[in-house]
Design a protein around this motif. Structure first.
Motif, PDB file in Angstrom:
ATOM      1  N   SER A 299      44.836  42.694  41.753  1.00 47.91           N
ATOM      2  CA  SER A 299      43.886  41.689  42.270  1.00 47.91           C
ATOM      3  C   SER A 299      42.805  42.397  43.082  1.00 47.91           C
ATOM      4  O   SER A 299      43.099  43.025  44.106  1.00 47.91           O
ATOM      5  CB  SER A 299      44.604  40.671  43.161  1.00 47.91           C
ATOM      6  OG  SER A 299      43.647  40.019  43.979  1.00 47.91           O
TER       7      SER A 299
ATOM      8  N   LYS B 271      53.122  30.539  43.334  1.00 51.32           N
ATOM      9  CA  LYS B 271      53.108  29.061  43.314  1.00 51.32           C
ATOM     10  C   LYS B 271      54.413  28.507  43.899  1.00 51.32           C
ATOM     11  O   LYS B 271      54.707  27.330  43.741  1.00 51.32           O
ATOM     12  CB  LYS B 271      52.928  28.536  41.870  1.00 51.32           C
ATOM     13  CG  LYS B 271      51.686  29.073  41.153  1.00 51.32           C
ATOM     14  CD  LYS B 271      50.356  28.574  41.722  1.00 51.32           C
ATOM     15  CE  LYS B 271      49.179  29.214  40.989  1.00 51.32           C
ATOM     16  NZ  LYS B 271      47.911  29.097  41.659  1.00 51.32           N
TER      17      LYS B 271
ATOM     18  N   LYS C 150      46.876  31.491  45.626  1.00 51.41           N
ATOM     19  CA  LYS C 150      46.195  32.729  45.210  1.00 51.41           C
ATOM     20  C   LYS C 150      46.494  33.841  46.209  1.00 51.41           C
ATOM     21  O   LYS C 150      46.946  33.564  47.320  1.00 51.41           O
ATOM     22  CB  LYS C 150      44.683  32.503  45.144  1.00 51.41           C
ATOM     23  CG  LYS C 150      44.270  31.552  44.020  1.00 51.41           C
ATOM     24  CD  LYS C 150      42.760  31.356  44.011  1.00 51.41           C
ATOM     25  CE  LYS C 150      42.319  30.320  43.015  1.00 51.41           C
ATOM     26  NZ  LYS C 150      42.266  30.807  41.645  1.00 51.41           N
ATOM     27  N   VAL C 151      46.186  35.054  45.805  1.00 54.18           N
ATOM     28  CA  VAL C 151      46.273  36.187  46.733  1.00 54.18           C
ATOM     29  C   VAL C 151      44.857  36.701  46.965  1.00 54.18           C
ATOM     30  O   VAL C 151      43.987  36.559  46.089  1.00 54.18           O
ATOM     31  CB  VAL C 151      47.168  37.322  46.177  1.00 54.18           C
ATOM     32  CG1 VAL C 151      48.593  36.858  46.069  1.00 54.18           C
ATOM     33  CG2 VAL C 151      46.654  37.876  44.870  1.00 54.18           C
TER      34      VAL C 151
ATOM     35  N   GLU D  45      41.562  34.025  51.533  1.00 57.11           N
ATOM     36  CA  GLU D  45      40.188  34.350  51.120  1.00 57.11           C
ATOM     37  C   GLU D  45      39.851  35.750  51.675  1.00 57.11           C
ATOM     38  O   GLU D  45      39.772  35.958  52.890  1.00 57.11           O
ATOM     39  CB  GLU D  45      39.142  33.333  51.594  1.00 57.11           C
ATOM     40  CG  GLU D  45      39.171  32.015  50.821  1.00 57.11           C
ATOM     41  CD  GLU D  45      38.770  32.164  49.356  1.00 57.11           C
ATOM     42  OE1 GLU D  45      37.850  32.932  49.024  1.00 57.11           O
ATOM     43  OE2 GLU D  45      39.410  31.506  48.513  1.00 57.11           O
ATOM     44  N   SER D  46      39.639  36.668  50.723  1.00 56.36           N
ATOM     45  CA  SER D  46      39.528  38.083  51.100  1.00 56.36           C
ATOM     46  C   SER D  46      38.458  38.350  52.161  1.00 56.36           C
ATOM     47  O   SER D  46      38.699  39.075  53.128  1.00 56.36           O
ATOM     48  CB  SER D  46      39.273  38.939  49.848  1.00 56.36           C
ATOM     49  OG  SER D  46      38.131  38.494  49.156  1.00 56.36           O
TER      50      SER D  46
HETATM   51  N1  LIG Z   1      37.993  33.974  46.490  1.00 57.58           N
HETATM   52  C1  LIG Z   1      39.365  34.431  46.577  1.00 57.58           C
HETATM   53  C2  LIG Z   1      39.835  34.761  45.166  1.00 57.58           C
HETATM   54  C3  LIG Z   1      41.342  34.993  45.115  1.00 57.58           C
HETATM   55  C4  LIG Z   1      41.835  35.035  43.657  1.00 57.58           C
HETATM   56  O1  LIG Z   1      41.199  34.499  42.726  1.00 57.58           O
HETATM   57  N2  LIG Z   1      42.999  35.664  43.463  1.00 57.58           N
HETATM   58  C5  LIG Z   1      43.592  35.709  42.156  1.00 57.58           C
HETATM   59  C6  LIG Z   1      44.040  37.128  41.802  1.00 57.58           C
HETATM   60  S1  LIG Z   1      42.669  38.176  41.447  1.00 57.58           S
HETATM   61  C7  LIG Z   1      44.857  34.853  42.121  1.00 57.58           C
HETATM   62  O2  LIG Z   1      45.602  34.861  43.075  1.00 57.58           O
HETATM   63  N3  LIG Z   1      45.107  34.156  41.012  1.00 57.58           N
HETATM   64  C8  LIG Z   1      46.321  33.450  40.827  1.00 57.58           C
HETATM   65  C9  LIG Z   1      46.086  32.019  40.438  1.00 57.58           C
HETATM   66  O3  LIG Z   1      44.955  31.550  40.500  1.00 57.58           O
HETATM   67  O4  LIG Z   1      47.073  31.393  40.060  1.00 57.58           O
HETATM   68  C10 LIG Z   1      39.432  35.633  47.539  1.00 57.58           C
HETATM   69  O5  LIG Z   1      38.378  36.243  47.769  1.00 57.58           O
HETATM   70  O6  LIG Z   1      40.497  35.904  48.082  1.00 57.58           O
END
Ligand SMILES: N[C@@H](CCC(=O)N[C@@H](CS)C(=O)NCC(=O)O)C(=O)O
Length: 220
Positions: A11, A41, A53-54, A66-67
């Motif tokens: 990620s 989840k 999300k991570v 949020e990073s």
């Molecule tokens: N805008 C968020 C984006 C976070 C994101 O999209 N993470 C992805 C991994 S690259 C994730 O956790 N996806 C899993 C999902 O949506 O189920 C940030 O900057 O942290």
């Protein structure tokens, strides 16, 4: 109490936070989540981050996701070395790189990297070609900027470098995949197409503690 970081291998957003922790020399407890097992989840994780999300960071009782928000929290809480600039001008320029990255690299990357990695949406040729062109333009802009600069802003590594770098790594990895071949992406090889950018990548790879941040499944 130790900082806890919930992250996923590969990620780019989690990688930003890992690099921030690395550059600030902060130790943390690693909570690696396996997307394939649905760990992001799980009811326990959704209590920390309802988006599933991570990355998510827990520091004592404080939880944030949020990073970019996590990076700015870490900056205020652990100011050394500063990553958001040494002057109002540097801070403004760093935020410009951050928001440009979200508006162009991240949004175009999403339209092309996801289909290449997961095989879904590869038939949306126009959308993919348009996204590939946006990314080529962004690479060119960065390449030209780095002709006169060691780091994106200021005299040392900053949040701008740390936020952009994982996106560059992600798109390069996508470009090396077989599914990318029909698109003639022209993002790769970096050293001959974008030599200044390639040297900047090497500088980031040489940062202390960088190795701990590298996505484990990319080593395989
Ligand atoms: N805008 C968020 C984006 C976070 C994101 O999209 N993470 C992805 C991994 S690259 C994730 O956790 N996806 C899993 C999902 O949506 O189920 C940030 O900057 O942290």
């Amino acid at each position: 109490m130790a900082i806890e970081l919930y992250w996923g291998s590969g990620s780019p957003f989690a990688w930003r936070v890992m690099l921030t922790l690395a550059v600030k020399g902060l130790d943390y407890e690693s909570k690696l989540l396996e997307f394939s097992k649905g760990e992001n989840k799980s009811p326990e994780y959704l209590k920390l981050n309802p988006r599933g999300k991570v990355p998510t960071l827990k520091d004592g009782d404080f939880v944030n996701y949020e990073s970019l928000a996590i990076m700015s929290y870490l900056e205020r809480k652990y100011p050394e070395p500063p990553l958001f600039g040494n002057s109002p001008e540097e801070t403004g320029l760093i935020w410009r790189f951050l928001t440009e990255c979200e508006s162009y690299l991240v949004s175009a990357g999403d339209k092309i990297v996801r289909p290449i990695f997961f095989g879904k949406g590869l038939d949306k040729l126009d959308e993919i070609q348009q996204a590939a062109q946006t990314i080529r333009q962004e690479l060119k802009t960065l390449e030209e900027h780095l002709a006169h600069a060691t780091w994106l802003v200021g005299a040392q590594v900053s949040a701008a470098d740390i936020a952009v770098f994982p996106m560059i790594q992600l798109i390069l990895r996508a470009a090396s995949k077989e599914a990318a071949q029909p698109f003639n992406l022209q993002w790769f090889p970096l050293a001959s197409l974008y030599p200044n950018l390639a040297r900047w990548v090497e500088r980031i790879e040489a940062l202390p503690n960088y190795q701990r941040t590298y996505p484990p499944h990319w080593r395989a």
